[in-house]
Design an enzyme around this catalytic site. Structure first.
Site, PDB file in Angstrom:
ATOM      1  N   SER A 117       0.834  -1.192   0.000  1.00  0.00           N
ATOM      2  CA  SER A 117       0.000   0.000   0.000  1.00  0.00           C
ATOM      3  C   SER A 117       0.878   1.253   0.000  1.00  0.00           C
ATOM      4  CB  SER A 117      -0.957  -0.046   1.200  1.00  0.00           C
ATOM      5  OG  SER A 117      -1.919   0.971   1.130  1.00  0.00           O
ATOM      6  N   ASP A 126       0.475  -4.273  -3.989  1.00  0.00           N
ATOM      7  CA  ASP A 126      -0.588  -3.291  -4.211  1.00  0.00           C
ATOM      8  C   ASP A 126      -0.133  -1.880  -3.819  1.00  0.00           C
ATOM      9  OD1 ASP A 126      -2.954  -3.451  -5.546  1.00  0.00           O
ATOM     10  OD2 ASP A 126      -4.209  -3.706  -3.785  1.00  0.00           O
ATOM     11  N   HIS A 158      -7.473  -4.998  -1.512  1.00  0.00           N
ATOM     12  CA  HIS A 158      -6.247  -4.295  -1.151  1.00  0.00           C
ATOM     13  C   HIS A 158      -5.644  -4.776   0.169  1.00  0.00           C
ATOM     14  CE1 HIS A 158      -3.461  -0.932  -1.287  1.00  0.00           C
ATOM     15  NE2 HIS A 158      -3.843  -0.535  -0.086  1.00  0.00           N
TER      16      HIS A 158
END
Length: 309
Positions: free
Chosen positions: A135, A162, A238
């Site tokens: 992230s 991600d 996610h």
């Protein structure tokens, strides 16, 4: 010696999507109480078996804790890697630049400080140092690799789980690293990116997508130079790489897949192991097996793209 050879031979037969043969020790390293204290609290995952192992520096995502990734990082470590995961903050208002600075300080601490925190007879091979983040931590990893903070060590591979870089960043998420120019990242190291199929969808009515189109894994891959690989976990969200105990909380803010999350962690962990084996160890069989579909993953990766040159 024969025992060691048999042990190593058995390791080669283990699928990257299954836990490796190394027993993993989880070590909490505080900022005090050791001869060479680290610049941040660390969570270290290390094989217990005597040997010298490559090192992976992991950057956690925003609003998360390094302990929330214990299951996937243990999976990677069980295949013969030392994973070092700093905790960047206790207060959520820390700037991205501060996270990058902390990651750089931890990197610079590794040569003199890491060995003292490892099991006896376990040594780090810092000539095979790689970098990974999830992230916002993925953006931290890319920014560090791009040289936004100097480090005394060189990274040999870069992975993003991600990764996300939100639009028009205020001061607390600078620097902006996406240029929207294909293959524009000034990096000469192998890059592996794992995206998720649901990351661009919002969860419920209140929270926007945490990794919207144009700022997520697809754009990071678009700007990566070869050799680079992209794997999209088609049916997952996610935050689905987080530990099982944290998924309920995460599902409030990000879209989650309906599939088994244990399979998601093994799938992503296996891709990470295959990538590291290829580009740190020169063993490309597992990575090629994943790309060609011969080594069947527990989840669906679609698309899978690998650009060698």
């Amino acid at each position: 010696m024969a025992q060691l050879e048999n042990y190593e031979n058995s390791m080669s037969k283990i699928s990257v999507f299954e836990p490796g043969n190394y027993i993993v020790k989880t070590i909490k390293v505080k900022k005090c109480g050791v001869a060479s204290p680290p610049p941040a609290k660390l969570l270290v995952f290390s094989p217990e078996f005597e040997g010298t192992y490559p090192v992976l520096l992991f950057c956690h995502g925003y609003c998360t804790n390094n302990t929330w990734y214990s299951q996937i990082l243990s999976h990677v470590s069980s295949h013969g890697y030392i994973v070092v995961a700093p905790q960047f903050y206790q207060c959520l208002l820390i700037s991205l630049n501060d996270e990058i600075k902390t990651a750089a300080k931890v990197t610079n601490w590794l040569p003199q400080g890491l060995t003292q925190s490892l099991p006896q007879h376990v040594k780090p091979n810092l000539t095979k140092l790689s970098l990974m983040g999830h992230s916002r931590g993925g953006k931290v990893a890319f920014a560090l690799a791009l040289g936004h903070e100097p480090t005394s060590l060189k990274f040999k591979a870069l992975l993003g789980l991600d990764p996300v870089s939100m639009p028009n960043p205020p001061a607390w998420v600078e620097p902006s690293i996406l240029s929207y120019v294909p293959r524009s990242f000034e990096l000469s190291i192998p890059i592996g990116i794992v995206g998720t199929g649901l990351s661009n969808r919002k969860s419920g009515c209140f929270f926007p997508p945490l990794a919207p189109d144009g700022f997520n894994s697809s754009e990071f891959f678009n700007e990566s130079k070869p050799p680079c690989c992209y794997f999209r976990a088609k049916d997952y969200g996610h935050c689905d790489v987080l530990d099982e105990s944290k998924l309920g909380l995460a599902s409030w803010v990000c879209k989650s897949g309906k599939g088994c999350k244990e399979k998601m962690r093994r799938g992503v962990g296996g891709v990470v192991v295959a990538f590291l084996k290829a580009y740190l160890g020169g063993e490309f069989q597992d990575l090629e097996g994943v790309v060609c579909g011969k080594d069947v993953a527990p989840i669906t990766f679609d698309p899978v793209i690998c650009i060698k040159e």
